[in-house]
Design an enzyme around this catalytic site. Structure first.
Site, mmCIF file in Angstrom:
data_model
loop_
_atom_site.group_PDB
_atom_site.id
_atom_site.type_symbol
_atom_site.label_atom_id
_atom_site.label_comp_id
_atom_site.label_asym_id
_atom_site.label_seq_id
_atom_site.Cartn_x
_atom_site.Cartn_y
_atom_site.Cartn_z
ATOM 1 N N LYS A 181 4.125 -1.715 0.369
ATOM 2 C CA LYS A 181 5.366 -1.187 0.940
ATOM 3 C C LYS A 181 5.681 -1.771 2.324
ATOM 4 C CE LYS A 181 3.519 3.097 2.919
ATOM 5 N NZ LYS A 181 3.671 2.772 4.324
ATOM 6 N N THR A 182 4.642 -2.037 3.149
ATOM 7 C CA THR A 182 4.895 -2.598 4.484
ATOM 8 C C THR A 182 5.525 -3.988 4.343
ATOM 9 O OG1 THR A 182 2.948 -1.398 5.238
ATOM 10 C CG2 THR A 182 3.855 -3.020 6.749
ATOM 11 N N ASP A 192 10.015 4.699 6.893
ATOM 12 C CA ASP A 192 8.730 4.580 6.207
ATOM 13 C C ASP A 192 8.083 5.957 6.065
ATOM 14 O OD1 ASP A 192 6.479 3.463 5.120
ATOM 15 O OD2 ASP A 192 5.651 2.730 7.002
ATOM 16 N N GLU A 193 7.187 6.121 5.114
ATOM 17 C CA GLU A 193 6.406 7.373 4.929
ATOM 18 C C GLU A 193 7.322 8.604 4.902
ATOM 19 O OE1 GLU A 193 3.419 7.054 4.139
ATOM 20 O OE2 GLU A 193 2.307 5.615 5.356
ATOM 21 N N GLN A 210 1.311 10.944 -2.081
ATOM 22 C CA GLN A 210 0.452 10.826 -0.904
ATOM 23 C C GLN A 210 0.903 11.769 0.218
ATOM 24 O OE1 GLN A 210 -1.236 6.816 0.076
ATOM 25 N NE2 GLN A 210 0.324 6.091 -1.341
ATOM 26 N N ARG A 253 -8.235 4.762 -2.231
ATOM 27 C CA ARG A 253 -8.775 3.993 -1.086
ATOM 28 C C ARG A 253 -9.729 2.914 -1.598
ATOM 29 N NH1 ARG A 253 -4.970 4.388 1.331
ATOM 30 N NH2 ARG A 253 -4.271 5.511 -0.504
#
Length: 697
Positions: free
Chosen positions: A31-32, A217-218, A248, A585
């Site tokens: 996504k970044t 973002d987020e 998340q 993770r």
């Protein structure tokens, strides 16, 4: 602009620029990369003025990373693009409009410590007892109200209890004090811009004109204030692109509302939804497990993570015997990885609560494997644990001036610096300890309390409880009603597991031997500066990180999912999202570990395996449940203690270390036995296997 490095869905997210866009970006889906490329695309291909683009993320670290990447793509022109956190953006708005807010240009921002100082002062001024109205708890209430966009007047409408009415009074006075000091607090950086826009529509219009394209973002982590700010700023052009993953969303406890991302399509008509489901991080097996778990949540956007990476090995599920065995198993597996050439920094051990780190720390120290605890102190280095140990040392030895000085004001007893200075001078002149010098005042109450605890006949675990009760440590933390205080209480409760284990292993209740044993827990200083270390952290701290090899421990009902969530389906769903974060993770291997029985907070409990393990298709698991790891630590009460034996005063027992001694006292579960010199009087657990009854001849 060459976009060949993007997959089809990422490319679609970048080149779709007009109107509202919701990008659901699964874990590890890049996504970044999408966000930064989109910013560069707007400038290079769409010829948008860089200062007309606003990019918002959640942490300074993420904002810096984003800015660096955009500069790498666009060069120095990127410096004119506002890329920041919500709070930094709010501060910029306030700097540009301080007059409209009724402030002078040299306003200051109070940090949380400054805020606490002011609130303490106000509670005192209003004549309330800070023990009943804890300043930290009130600070958190005010902070929560501000994030829900409620000023003191608004908050008053919802104040249903006497406690909340006091919060209203403190809040009102607090607002006045901040204004008088030409100051804002951290929460004002979100609340004040909204107030500004509501009372000055012409200012809002100016910013709506300026920011033609807004990227956030987020988005699953936004609270009410951040949501409102987004809605207000994007109302004109509606070119708002939000990126996030509802799966998340793990910060409900700090005010985030994951429903903002689920409701985005209702808030913005004709939203284009783009799913990023291709994962670049993990093996397919790890993603299958993540998909298995998260599909059980009702409140979610449907997506299915997949990868072009290899299928990978199955996920190992190990059922340990107890928490010591769990730590032994994980450490053994880590040693196997290290022998294969894996670097320590590629390994992480994740757990639900901080208190779970202790057994892992002790086992890694014992095997000389360097590690670091992220987002927390090493167990024995935590303030509350050091305080408790100093109380134990002072009870054992009242001449210990170092321990005395550490705990004489823990919790605060109003014993001032001057009193302690006078005491020190007097002790020096009389050549005696600080404790022995006390004759009056608040210090005398402290002395009496320690002497009273010394006289109490009890086990080590009961002694810890007594200290927590009598000193007021427990009461203070319970009144605080903050997450930090809850963690500290959990750690103090976990200390009782250490005393319980010591008693059951040795069958002896000796404060002296116990203090000797814990002082021998290896010094971790030598590992501190090493960066190539195994990482221990809570799942919350692990969000945004990735490791080649992940061990997820304590997979039991009541631990993960946490006991506080078991009666509430919304909270269970948050726990499930947290588990999804933990699983994703891992890049190459994942171990899920739990224990059949566990001593936690001093109590032995038999927990069911976590429901999240039941939700995984067995085809993805390699179950080695039957493997029994034999360790010296595999002992519990049933193995060591025979409760059927009766004892009487005057009878003799033979101990494997102290020899033959006579029973001189009997309590419910404790024998007091006099042994010959040099051992003297010892307290033993009744029926422990380290000694046996012998005949009197």
């Amino acid at each position: 602009m060459n976009l060949d490095f993007l997959n089809e869905k990422q490319k679609e997210a970048v080149i779709t620029t007009e109107g509202p866009i919701l990008v659901i970006a699964g874990a590890g889906s890049g996504k970044t990369r999408v966000l930064t490329t989109k910013v560069a695309y707007l400038v290079q291909e769409k010829k948008i003025n860089p200062s007309h683009i606003l990019a918002i993320t959640f942490t300074n670290k993420a904002a810096k990373e984003m800015k660096d990447r955009v500069i790498g793509m666009l060069g120095s022109i990127a410096y004119t693009i506002p890329i920041s956190t919500f709070h930094s953006f709010g501060l910029q708005l306030m700097k540009e409009n301080y007059e409209a807010l009724g402030y002078k240009p040299n306003f200051t921002i109070m940090d949380s410590d400054d805020t606490l100082t002011i609130i303490k002062k106000i509670i005192k001024e209003l004549g309330y007892d800070p023990k009943e109205y804890n300043p930290k708890a009130i600070r958190n209430k005010i902070s929560g109200a501000k994030n829900e966009l409620m000023n003191a007047k608004e908050y008053e409408k919802y104040a249903a209890t006497t406690y909340e009415e006091v919060v209203v009074k403190v809040y009102e006075r607090y607002e006045k004090k901040l204004k008088a000091n030409n100051s804002f607090d951290f929460d004002d950086l979100l609340m004040k811009p909204i107030e500004l826009f509501q009372s000055h529509p012409e200012i809002l219009k100016k910013y709506q004109e300026r920011f033609e394209y807004i990227l956030i973002d987020e988005y699953q982590d936004t609270n009410e204030a951040q949501y409102m700010l987004t809605k207000m700023l994007s109302a004109k052009y509606k070119n708002v692109c939000v990126v996030g993953d509802d799966s998340q969303a793990i910060y409900a406890w700090r005010g985030a509302n994951y429903k903002n991302i689920l409701n985005f399509e209702k808030d913005f008509k004709d939203t284009k939804v783009i799913l990023l489901e291709e994962n670049y991080r993990s093996t397919q097996n790890i993603l299958n497990v993540a998909n298995n778990i998260i599909k059980n949540n009702k409140q979610k956007k449907e997506k299915n993570l997949w990868t072009s990476n290899e299928e990978g090995v199955k996920i190992k599920y190990h059922k340990a015997d107890n928490e010591k065995d769990e730590a032994f198993y994980v450490t053994t597996e880590i040693q196997t990885l290290l022998k294969k050439g894996v670097k320590e920094k590629e390994i992480a051990v994740l757990y639900r609560t901080n208190a779970q780190s202790r057994n892992m720390e002790e086992m890694l120290l014992k095997e000389n494997i360097p590690y670091k605890v992220v987002g927390s102190f090493y167990f024995y280095n935590r303030k509350e644990i050091k305080d408790l140990i100093c109380y134990l040392k002072l009870i054992y030895n009242t001449n210990d001036d170092i321990s005395f000085m550490r705990v004489v004001n823990v919790p605060k007893r109003g014993i001032g610096e001057k009193s302690l200075e006078s005491l020190s001078i007097k002790a020096m002149n009389e050549n005696t300890s600080l404790f022995g010098t006390i004759t009056d005042g608040k210090l005398l109450s402290f002395k009496h309390m320690i002497e009273e605890i010394q006289k109490t006949d009890c086990s080590l675990t009961e002694l810890v409880d007594l200290i927590l009760e009598k000193t007021g440590i427990k009461e203070e933390l319970e009144h605080e009603k903050t997450l930090e205080a809850d963690i500290r209480l959990e750690n103090l409760e976990e200390f009782k597991t250490i005393t319980k284990t010591f008693e059951e292993k040795n069958g002896i209740i000796s404060l002296e031997d116990f203090l000797n044993e814990i002082s021998l827990v290896s010094d971790i200083e030598e590992h501190k500066n090493n960066t190539d270390v195994v990482t221990l952290m809570t799942v919350h701290s692990a969000k945004g990180l990735e490791f080649e090899h992940v061990f997820l421990i304590g997979m039991e009902e009541g631990i993960f999912p946490h006991s506080n969530s078991l009666m509430d389906m919304e909270q269970i769903e948050e726990e499930r999202r947290l588990c999804y974060v933990a699983v994703t993770r891992a890049k190459k291997t994942l171990h899920l570990v739990n224990a059949r029985r566990r001593t936690i907070f001093g109590d032995l409990s038999y927990n069911m395996p976590s429901r999240f393990i039941d939700e995984i298709d067995e085809n993805y698991l390699e179950i080695d449940e039957e493997q029994k790891v034999q360790t010296k630590t595999q002992m519990h009460k049933g193995d060591n203690i025979d409760t059927s034996i009766e004892y009487h005063i005057g009878e003799k027992v033979e101990h494997e270390t102290f020899g033959v001694g006579m029973i001189v006292g009997i309590e419910t579960s404790i024998l007091t036995v006099a042994f010959p010199y040099p051992h003297g009087i010892k307290k033993l657990l009744k029926g422990h296997k380290t000694y046996r009854k012998v005949s009197g001849e």
